[in-house]
Design a protein around this motif. Structure first.
Motif, PDB file in Angstrom:
ATOM      1  N   GLU A 342      58.220   4.679 -28.559  1.00 17.19           N
ATOM      2  CA  GLU A 342      57.489   4.120 -29.694  1.00 17.19           C
ATOM      3  C   GLU A 342      58.376   3.126 -30.437  1.00 17.19           C
ATOM      4  O   GLU A 342      59.508   3.448 -30.816  1.00 17.19           O
ATOM      5  N   THR A 362      63.093   0.724 -32.280  1.00 13.69           N
ATOM      6  CA  THR A 362      62.521   2.046 -32.039  1.00 13.69           C
ATOM      7  C   THR A 362      62.239   2.763 -33.352  1.00 13.69           C
ATOM      8  O   THR A 362      62.962   2.607 -34.336  1.00 13.69           O
ATOM      9  N   CYS A 363      61.191   3.561 -33.354  1.00 12.34           N
ATOM     10  CA  CYS A 363      60.841   4.361 -34.525  1.00 12.34           C
ATOM     11  C   CYS A 363      61.655   5.658 -34.483  1.00 12.34           C
ATOM     12  O   CYS A 363      61.637   6.373 -33.461  1.00 12.34           O
ATOM     13  N   THR A 365      63.027   9.408 -34.604  1.00 11.59           N
ATOM     14  CA  THR A 365      62.452  10.731 -34.379  1.00 11.59           C
ATOM     15  C   THR A 365      63.535  11.768 -34.653  1.00 11.59           C
ATOM     16  O   THR A 365      64.727  11.430 -34.712  1.00 11.59           O
TER      17      THR A 365
END
Length: 527
Positions: A342, A362-363, A365
């Motif tokens: 993502e 990138t997101c 996490t």
């Protein structure tokens, strides 16, 4: 409480004004004021007014809302200097410029000075001025809250949305913004300029200074932090010119007792990371200002911004953004971002001269909390190309579609300028386009976020030389609205578009998504 005449003398015994052991005093630059002029002046009266009637309007490191202001000895000495009177009873200074770093109690002191001016004489006109109306309302809003919180002030004053009136004396206090052409015809007795350095030009200052010519002993009091040396016209700003003028008076080069300067701040060559420098520059450090705040701010604030706001140093408009080696220190050997991860895509488009950039971030996490930056594509005008070269729009659109097939794209973050048709096409296909206009309100916090991530090592990249080059080309342009990325010159051939795209993408990647994707064509999770 009211004073019947601007020449009335304060009652009581004058306090000492020569104590060199007063914490925070003297400021680094101070124009000379005779002790006799200080003793016969109104500083003690103004201090008593503020401490007796003016309250703290917001909880701070040193006090709670509703309690009365307690001036520090260095602030009382400052008032003695500002409100000094000559032997003939006339006020010594007509213009006073006071420079302090942020969070040293400027707004509360300025509001108290403005309110006291309401009672200086019959028919007093007091004005709060700033670069825009919202800035002017900061001091004026503090003054209104002080009136509301004190029974004596409430009984004497009528409070309106944009004015405070003392009916018995026919006095009024208003806030004004920088549209100077609307201010002709005023006759101020006291003007309080908040953050003079943000004035776009010298029009408002000149109007207010000239408008006071018919008054007895008017005072134009400007309290400010340092900023950039130039205004919107490209010339030295009115604040910087006054600062330079005050320096010449302080050194004896110019003799002008009508002008006063007190300037707290660090020398230009001081180490901005040194806590001893912080203490020398901030008279209220450890009192009104929490030392831990500066210790945290120096790690996450761009150097130019820290120097202006926290050390009260003047800077040029353009300053280098990332320190040497900071970006290289964030390099990782993990390779490119994996397919299906993502990401947010940052897109900064041009038409011909500038480059067009597409960057993935990138997101974060819980498993992979560190955002990773990768250049997806970049279109730069070849050095051998003529003036007729343009960005291949269809290739750009295809590259965005390909990225949406490779990654799980949360958002395509883009500035709509000149590329509205492309965004409409992609959005019609169901791609998650999110507009990100490159305004000061958007870019200033986004730029700050990226800088903090680099300096804290909480961002990673694979070492793409194009992105490193664009980041190295960035300068930090500081103006009244904040700090943003810019080229070193308007027509500079050095490109920064990959850096801008990365800043926008990171800002969105670490936030909650603005919209849920509603993809109309096959994406990664549908393959």
């Amino acid at each position: 409480m009211p004073r019947s005449s601007p020449n009335s003398s304060p009652t009581g015994t004058a306090r000492p004004t020569t104590a060199l052991d007063v914490p925070g005093w003297p400021p680094r630059i101070l124009t000379p004021v005779d002790l006799a002029d200080q003793a016969r002046g109104d500083g003690a009266h103004v201090a008593r007014f503020i401490e007796t009637l003016c309250t703290i309007t917001r909880d701070t490191f040193s006090g709670r809302t509703g309690s009365h202001l307690a001036l520090r000895p260095w602030q009382r000495l400052l008032l003695d200097h500002v409100f000094a009177r000559r032997s003939d009873g006339r006020r010594r200074h007509r213009v006073a410029l006071v420079g302090e770093p942020r969070k040293n109690g400027k707004s509360g002191l300025a509001a108290g000075i403005a309110l006291e001016g309401l009672f200086e004489c019959h028919g007093a006109e007091v004005y709060s001025c700033a670069g825009d109306r919202e800035q002017a309302r900061i001091v004026f809003g503090d003054a209104k809250r002080m009136v509301d919180a004190d029974p004596d002030l409430s009984a004497a004053c009528k409070v309106y949305r944009d004015a405070i009136e003392v009916v018995e004396l026919g006095s009024v206090y208003r806030c004004l913004s920088a549209e100077a052409f609307t201010k002709e015809g005023l006759s101020p007795t006291r003007v309080v300029f908040d953050e003079l350095h943000v004035q776009p030009n010298d029009e408002l200052f000149n109007v207010m200074a000239l408008a006071a010519g018919a008054r007895i002993d008017p005072l134009l009091f400007a309290i400010t932090t340092a900023g950039v040396k130039t205004d919107t016209s490209g010339r030295d700003s009115v604040c910087y010119r006054l600062f330079q003028y005050g320096q010449r008076i302080a050194t004896g080069e110019v003799d002008d007792p009508s002008f006063f300067l007190a300037w707290w701040g660090a020398p230009d060559d001081a180490d901005h990371r040194d806590p001893d420098v912080w203490a020398d520059a901030n008279p209220a450090l450890g009192d009104l200002l929490d030392p831990e705040d500066l210790a945290a701010a120096v790690r996450r604030t761009p150097e130019a911004e820290f120097r202006t706001k926290r050390l009260n140093q003047w800077v040029n408009t353009a300053q280098a953004w990332l320190p040497a080696g900071a970006w290289d220190a964030c390099r990782t050997e993990d390779g490119p971002i994996g397919d299906g991860i993502e990401v947010c895509l940052g897109f900064d488009g041009s038409f011909n001269n500038d480059s067009t950039a597409l960057v993935a971030v990138t997101c974060p996490t819980p498993v992979e909390p560190t955002p990773v930056v990768e250049v997806v594509a970049c279109w730069e005008r070849p050095t051998e190309a003529g003036n007729d070269w343009t960005v291949p729009v269809l290739d750009v659109e295809d590259a965005i579609r390909a990225a949406c097939r490779r990654f799980q794209v949360r958002e395509i973050v883009c500035d709509p300028y000149r590329w509205a048709r492309t965004y409409q096409v992609l959005e019609a296909e169901g791609l998650p386009v999110v507009e990100f206009p490159q305004s000061a309100a958007r870019m200033t916090p986004a730029t700050q976020r990226f800088y903090e991530a680099v300096m804290n090592g909480s961002i990673a990249h694979a070492g793409d030389p194009r992105l490193a080059r664009h980041l190295a080309n960035c300068v930090l342009r500081v103006d009244a609205r904040g700090s943003r990325l810019s080229k070193d010159a308007r027509n500079s051939p050095r490109k920064i578009d990959l850096a801008v795209a990365a800043v926008m993408a990171l800002d969105r990647a670490v936030r909650e998504p603005e919209r849920a994707p509603d993809v109309g064509f096959f994406a990664w999770d549908e393959l």
